[in-house]
Design an enzyme around this catalytic site. Sequence first.
Site, mmCIF file in Angstrom:
data_model
loop_
_atom_site.group_PDB
_atom_site.id
_atom_site.type_symbol
_atom_site.label_atom_id
_atom_site.label_comp_id
_atom_site.label_asym_id
_atom_site.label_seq_id
_atom_site.Cartn_x
_atom_site.Cartn_y
_atom_site.Cartn_z
ATOM 1 N N LYS A 107 1.276 4.021 -2.811
ATOM 2 C CA LYS A 107 0.840 5.532 -3.190
ATOM 3 C C LYS A 107 2.215 6.481 -3.264
ATOM 4 O O LYS A 107 1.999 7.525 -3.859
ATOM 5 C CB LYS A 107 0.531 5.756 -1.429
ATOM 6 C CG LYS A 107 -0.923 5.315 -1.025
ATOM 7 C CD LYS A 107 -1.942 5.501 -2.215
ATOM 8 C CE LYS A 107 -3.398 5.100 -1.857
ATOM 9 N NZ LYS A 107 -4.284 5.427 -2.834
ATOM 10 N N TYR A 118 0.958 -1.000 0.081
ATOM 11 C CA TYR A 118 -0.166 0.078 0.025
ATOM 12 C C TYR A 118 1.001 1.312 -0.035
ATOM 13 O O TYR A 118 0.584 2.174 -0.749
ATOM 14 C CB TYR A 118 -0.770 0.097 1.085
ATOM 15 C CG TYR A 118 -1.874 1.219 1.338
ATOM 16 C CD1 TYR A 118 -2.945 1.187 0.556
ATOM 17 C CD2 TYR A 118 -1.446 2.344 2.109
ATOM 18 C CE1 TYR A 118 -3.956 2.468 0.621
ATOM 19 C CE2 TYR A 118 -2.289 3.373 2.361
ATOM 20 C CZ TYR A 118 -3.531 3.479 1.588
ATOM 21 O OH TYR A 118 -4.286 4.618 1.556
#
Length: 244
Positions: free
Chosen positions: A171, A167
């Site tokens: 990002k 994750y």
Amino acid sequence: MNATSKIALVTGATRGIGLETVRQLAEAGVHTLLAGRDRQKAVAAALTLQTQGLPVEAIALDVTDADSIAAAVREVEQRHGRLDILVNNAGILVDEFGRKVSEQGIDVWRKTFDTNVFGLIATTQAFLPLLHKSDAGRIVNVSSLLGSMALHSDPASPIYDFKVPAYNVSKSAVNAWTVQLAYELRDSRIKINTIHPGYVKTDMNGGEGEIDAPAGARTSVRLALIDDAGPNGGYFHQDQSLPW
């Protein structure tokens, strides 16, 4: 172009931050397309906002499906002829908590990047021709403070020990893509920025968080509605610039 004449599309908008982003844009007078993978859920969410008198319509859009993206582009072009605001809100978190960075399975990385990075890029590329037809196109990429490489490298930062690798790195990639596209668009009428919504109580993090979804949507809405003097290629939470 005033807000009441604008057309916006928000991905991943059937719940949480995305739904609140739709609500707040519509409350500002923007005709907002509520996009979701499941058309029935998108329709249900849009109908709820329509009953409140808000200018919202549903559209099916799965950012991991090229045919779905193409169909959504055709639908927007046929209905509206252009797009003024694209909020790339869709995202997933599927890291296995408790596993070390090196132990996260490659399937977790692929699934995460398919939605959070490749889906975002594919959606943006597909809608760029319609955004170029706008007098003031705006793209908002929903990232996270967890994408900040500077803060992950700083032992004194609040996220130093919060390593959710697939994750987090996805990002960071969103942030990097934003900078690259901002350079391409620097002399156009389109502005693109990336944002951290805050630590929001959503289904993604099991309801944990420090702020609610309406507060989490505010940064996306602010950047979606900036005027010609607004930033391009920045990374923000509320009015604060964040370290890459």
